[in-house]
Design a protein around this motif. Structure first.
Motif, PDB file in Angstrom:
ATOM      1  N   ARG A  95       0.821  -1.210   0.000  1.00 31.53           N
ATOM      2  CA  ARG A  95       0.000   0.000   0.000  1.00 31.53           C
ATOM      3  C   ARG A  95       0.859   1.266   0.000  1.00 31.53           C
ATOM      4  NH1 ARG A  95      -2.815  -3.877   2.858  1.00 31.53           N
ATOM      5  NH2 ARG A  95      -5.082  -3.990   2.540  1.00 31.53           N
ATOM      6  N   ILE A  96       1.990   1.235   0.672  1.00 31.19           N
ATOM      7  CA  ILE A  96       2.865   2.409   0.675  1.00 31.19           C
ATOM      8  C   ILE A  96       3.510   2.597  -0.693  1.00 31.19           C
ATOM      9  CG2 ILE A  96       4.991   3.400   1.612  1.00 31.19           C
ATOM     10  CD1 ILE A  96       4.348   2.144   4.290  1.00 31.19           C
ATOM     11  N   LEU A  97       3.973   1.513  -1.298  1.00 31.39           N
ATOM     12  CA  LEU A  97       4.781   1.600  -2.508  1.00 31.39           C
ATOM     13  C   LEU A  97       3.983   1.496  -3.812  1.00 31.39           C
ATOM     14  CD1 LEU A  97       7.704  -0.649  -1.232  1.00 31.39           C
ATOM     15  CD2 LEU A  97       7.758   1.839  -1.542  1.00 31.39           C
ATOM     16  N   GLY A  98       2.812   0.852  -3.765  1.00 33.88           N
ATOM     17  CA  GLY A  98       2.028   0.689  -4.988  1.00 33.88           C
ATOM     18  C   GLY A  98       2.648  -0.266  -5.980  1.00 33.88           C
TER      19      GLY A  98
ATOM     20  N   LEU B 150       9.506  -4.806  13.695  1.00 37.52           N
ATOM     21  CA  LEU B 150       9.417  -5.134  12.273  1.00 37.52           C
ATOM     22  C   LEU B 150       8.590  -4.102  11.508  1.00 37.52           C
ATOM     23  CD1 LEU B 150       8.875  -8.983  12.627  1.00 37.52           C
ATOM     24  CD2 LEU B 150      10.871  -7.877  11.590  1.00 37.52           C
ATOM     25  N   THR B 151       7.477  -3.671  12.090  1.00 36.61           N
ATOM     26  CA  THR B 151       6.632  -2.671  11.432  1.00 36.61           C
ATOM     27  C   THR B 151       7.370  -1.355  11.274  1.00 36.61           C
ATOM     28  OG1 THR B 151       4.590  -3.683  12.248  1.00 36.61           O
ATOM     29  CG2 THR B 151       4.465  -1.378  11.580  1.00 36.61           C
ATOM     30  N   THR B 152       8.097  -0.966  12.314  1.00 33.73           N
ATOM     31  CA  THR B 152       8.862   0.284  12.259  1.00 33.73           C
ATOM     32  C   THR B 152       9.919   0.227  11.162  1.00 33.73           C
ATOM     33  OG1 THR B 152       8.527   0.709  14.619  1.00 33.73           O
ATOM     34  CG2 THR B 152      10.381   1.834  13.555  1.00 33.73           C
ATOM     35  N   LEU B 153      10.682  -0.848  11.136  1.00 30.95           N
ATOM     36  CA  LEU B 153      11.732  -0.986  10.129  1.00 30.95           C
ATOM     37  C   LEU B 153      11.139  -1.008   8.725  1.00 30.95           C
ATOM     38  CD1 LEU B 153      14.717  -1.372   9.481  1.00 30.95           C
ATOM     39  CD2 LEU B 153      14.386  -3.842   9.752  1.00 30.95           C
ATOM     40  N   CYS B 154      10.067  -1.753   8.545  1.00 32.88           N
ATOM     41  CA  CYS B 154       9.433  -1.866   7.230  1.00 32.88           C
ATOM     42  C   CYS B 154       8.900  -0.516   6.766  1.00 32.88           C
ATOM     43  CB  CYS B 154       8.302  -2.890   7.290  1.00 32.88           C
ATOM     44  SG  CYS B 154       7.512  -3.221   5.701  1.00 32.88           S
ATOM     45  N   THR B 155       8.236   0.210   7.659  1.00 30.05           N
ATOM     46  CA  THR B 155       7.664   1.506   7.295  1.00 30.05           C
ATOM     47  C   THR B 155       8.745   2.490   6.880  1.00 30.05           C
ATOM     48  OG1 THR B 155       5.810   1.179   8.838  1.00 30.05           O
ATOM     49  CG2 THR B 155       6.248   3.434   8.101  1.00 30.05           C
ATOM     50  N   ARG B 156       9.781   2.600   7.683  1.00 35.27           N
ATOM     51  CA  ARG B 156      10.848   3.558   7.375  1.00 35.27           C
ATOM     52  C   ARG B 156      11.560   3.196   6.077  1.00 35.27           C
ATOM     53  NH1 ARG B 156      13.536   4.552  13.439  1.00 35.27           N
ATOM     54  NH2 ARG B 156      11.648   5.455  14.376  1.00 35.27           N
ATOM     55  N   HIS B 157      11.773   1.915   5.865  1.00 32.56           N
ATOM     56  CA  HIS B 157      12.423   1.470   4.636  1.00 32.56           C
ATOM     57  C   HIS B 157      11.544   1.783   3.425  1.00 32.56           C
ATOM     58  CE1 HIS B 157      15.083  -0.621   2.041  1.00 32.56           C
ATOM     59  NE2 HIS B 157      14.368  -1.725   1.916  1.00 32.56           N
ATOM     60  N   CYS B 158      10.237   1.565   3.555  1.00 37.85           N
ATOM     61  CA  CYS B 158       9.320   1.833   2.446  1.00 37.85           C
ATOM     62  C   CYS B 158       9.236   3.328   2.141  1.00 37.85           C
ATOM     63  CB  CYS B 158       7.935   1.278   2.762  1.00 37.85           C
ATOM     64  SG  CYS B 158       7.823  -0.523   2.653  1.00 37.85           S
ATOM     65  N   ILE B 159       9.279   4.168   3.160  1.00 31.48           N
ATOM     66  CA  ILE B 159       9.268   5.612   2.932  1.00 31.48           C
ATOM     67  C   ILE B 159      10.470   6.021   2.095  1.00 31.48           C
ATOM     68  CG2 ILE B 159       9.570   7.850   4.063  1.00 31.48           C
ATOM     69  CD1 ILE B 159       7.773   6.837   6.317  1.00 31.48           C
ATOM     70  N   ASP B 160      11.640   5.491   2.424  1.00 32.71           N
ATOM     71  CA  ASP B 160      12.845   5.791   1.641  1.00 32.71           C
ATOM     72  C   ASP B 160      12.705   5.271   0.210  1.00 32.71           C
ATOM     73  OD1 ASP B 160      14.050   6.998   3.816  1.00 32.71           O
ATOM     74  OD2 ASP B 160      15.138   5.195   4.435  1.00 32.71           O
TER      75      ASP B 160
ATOM     76  N   ARG C 117      10.307   7.519  -1.844  1.00 26.05           N
ATOM     77  CA  ARG C 117      10.922   8.772  -2.284  1.00 26.05           C
ATOM     78  C   ARG C 117      11.760   8.541  -3.540  1.00 26.05           C
ATOM     79  NH1 ARG C 117      12.369  10.274   3.904  1.00 26.05           N
ATOM     80  NH2 ARG C 117      10.519  11.556   4.368  1.00 26.05           N
ATOM     81  N   ASP C 118      12.521   7.455  -3.548  1.00 21.86           N
ATOM     82  CA  ASP C 118      13.323   7.123  -4.730  1.00 21.86           C
ATOM     83  C   ASP C 118      12.429   6.806  -5.930  1.00 21.86           C
ATOM     84  OD1 ASP C 118      15.659   7.464  -3.284  1.00 21.86           O
ATOM     85  OD2 ASP C 118      15.869   5.333  -2.811  1.00 21.86           O
ATOM     86  N   ALA C 119      11.350   6.056  -5.667  1.00 23.93           N
ATOM     87  CA  ALA C 119      10.445   5.663  -6.752  1.00 23.93           C
ATOM     88  C   ALA C 119       9.759   6.881  -7.366  1.00 23.93           C
ATOM     89  CB  ALA C 119       9.403   4.682  -6.228  1.00 23.93           C
TER      90      ALA C 119
ATOM     91  N   ARG D 237      10.878   9.881  -7.563  1.00 21.04           N
ATOM     92  CA  ARG D 237      11.837  10.606  -8.405  1.00 21.04           C
ATOM     93  C   ARG D 237      12.003   9.911  -9.757  1.00 21.04           C
ATOM     94  NH1 ARG D 237      14.413  11.783  -3.292  1.00 21.04           N
ATOM     95  NH2 ARG D 237      15.562   9.806  -3.343  1.00 21.04           N
ATOM     96  N   SER D 238      12.011   8.586  -9.737  1.00 21.09           N
ATOM     97  CA  SER D 238      12.205   7.848 -10.987  1.00 21.09           C
ATOM     98  C   SER D 238      10.974   7.910 -11.882  1.00 21.09           C
ATOM     99  CB  SER D 238      12.559   6.383 -10.695  1.00 21.09           C
ATOM    100  OG  SER D 238      11.458   5.691 -10.132  1.00 21.09           O
ATOM    101  N   ARG D 239       9.793   8.108 -11.314  1.00 26.89           N
ATOM    102  CA  ARG D 239       8.566   8.152 -12.104  1.00 26.89           C
ATOM    103  C   ARG D 239       8.467   9.405 -12.964  1.00 26.89           C
ATOM    104  NH1 ARG D 239       4.704   6.075  -7.168  1.00 26.89           N
ATOM    105  NH2 ARG D 239       5.581   3.970  -7.080  1.00 26.89           N
ATOM    106  N   VAL D 240       9.334  10.389 -12.700  1.00 23.02           N
ATOM    107  CA  VAL D 240       9.352  11.593 -13.521  1.00 23.02           C
ATOM    108  C   VAL D 240       9.655  11.231 -14.977  1.00 23.02           C
ATOM    109  CG1 VAL D 240      10.549  13.779 -13.939  1.00 23.02           C
ATOM    110  CG2 VAL D 240      10.000  13.081 -11.594  1.00 23.02           C
ATOM    111  N   ASP D 241      10.452  10.196 -15.165  1.00 19.81           N
ATOM    112  CA  ASP D 241      10.846   9.776 -16.514  1.00 19.81           C
ATOM    113  C   ASP D 241      10.007   8.611 -17.042  1.00 19.81           C
ATOM    114  OD1 ASP D 241      12.975  11.644 -16.531  1.00 19.81           O
ATOM    115  OD2 ASP D 241      14.231  10.265 -15.386  1.00 19.81           O
TER     116      ASP D 241
END
Length: 297
Positions: free
Chosen positions: A23-26, A57-67, A70-72, A74-78
């Motif tokens: 749900r966070i990343l789509g 586990l939820t904390t680690l997963c959430t923070r990792h997905c947020i990062d 953000r990268d995804a 930026r890449s969707r611009v292209d």
């Protein structure tokens, strides 16, 4: 955790983590990568010092997905053409009420609406509103003050409410639309389909620039019906039609020689009329549908 293997602890939370990550990343592929990364870090953690493995586990997963998000973004611009979330073949093993709740948070329309939020707003909203995590815990996961966390969720909730995508259309109505849509494609009759479309119906197609597809967004009942009976009917009538469940709702897979070449999902308004038709053609995004249905938390 004494007497319980780290792998067993993780497997108990895998379904929850994957549902949150998707749900966070789509993206199914990105969600799988995120959960795998969390698993590797979990195996290397000092388990004796972790009082609440589920929260860790939820904390680690959430923070990792947020990062990752953000990268995804930026890449969707292209990205070539319209970007749609990666579809996921779903199956629900819960009660009808739970199914409705899950479906409302998995639909293409809902995931697209989440794209309007910042990564932290998106995570905070999902944790609190979908996974029913208390504000104090959400604040801890996001490493912020609880008052600021409440404001994040409040802003996100206003955006989501304006989109009016958290309702679920009855399966019977969805089945009627699928039947009418197929009849329009294969038989040329649009009378039934027209009655089930909203006046502002829109069609979006995601090919990623990798395969031929309709370009742009077609909007308005007349424009969409013309598209269906001309361009879509010309290419789709000969395909194998496979009804299925995608992102919690009734959907269609089109196959050629057993291979999935297109997936079609729909969004609906409160009156049960279709407001959007989403066409997935990007082969990279269709690959995940071949794995079979996921049972998501």
């Amino acid at each position: 955790m004494q007497g319980i293997s780290p792998t067993a602890v993780f497997e108990e939370r895998r379904r929850h983590l994957f549902g949150l990550a998707y749900r966070i990343l789509g993206s199914r592929a990105d969600a799988e990568d995120a959960v795998h990364d969390v698993y590797i870090k979990w195996l290397g953690a000092d388990h004796a010092s972790i009082a609440t493995p589920a929260a860790w586990l939820t904390t680690l997963c959430t923070r990792h997905c947020i990062d990752m998000l953000r990268d995804a973004q930026r890449s969707r611009v292209d990205y070539v053409g319209t970007w749609l979330p990666e579809p996921i073949h779903t199956r629900t093993e819960e009660t009808p009420e739970t199914h409705a709740l899950l479906a409302s948070s998995l639909s293409m329309a809902f995931l697209l609406l989440l794209e309007r939020l910042t990564p932290r707003e998106r995570a905070a909203y999902l944790l609190h509103e979908i996974f029913e995590t208390p504000y104090a815990e959400v604040a801890g996961i996001l490493d912020m003050e609880e008052a600021a966390c409440r404001k994040l969720v409040s802003r996100a909730s206003v955006n989501i409410a304006q989109g009016r995508v958290r309702h679920v259309t009855p399966p019977k109505v969805q089945d009627e639309l699928l039947a009418a849509f197929r009849e329009a494609i294969t038989g040329g009759s649009t009378e039934s389909l027209a009655s089930l479309l909203s006046d502002d119906i829109a069609v979006s197609a995601d090919s990623g620039g990798k395969v031929p597809s309709v370009e742009g967004v077609f909007q308005g009942k007349g424009s969409v019906l013309t598209l269906v009976t001309t361009q879509l009917a010309r290419y789709w009538a000969a395909y194998e039609w496979v009804p299925c469940e995608i992102n919690g709702g009734r959907a269609i897979q089109l196959r050629a020689n057993g291979e999935i070449v297109t997936a079609i999902t729909f969004a609906y308004n409160d009156e049960g009329q279709a407001t959007n038709i989403y066409i997935l053609r990007n082969p990279d995004k269709l690959d995940g549908l071949a794995f079979g249905p996921e049972v998501l938390a």
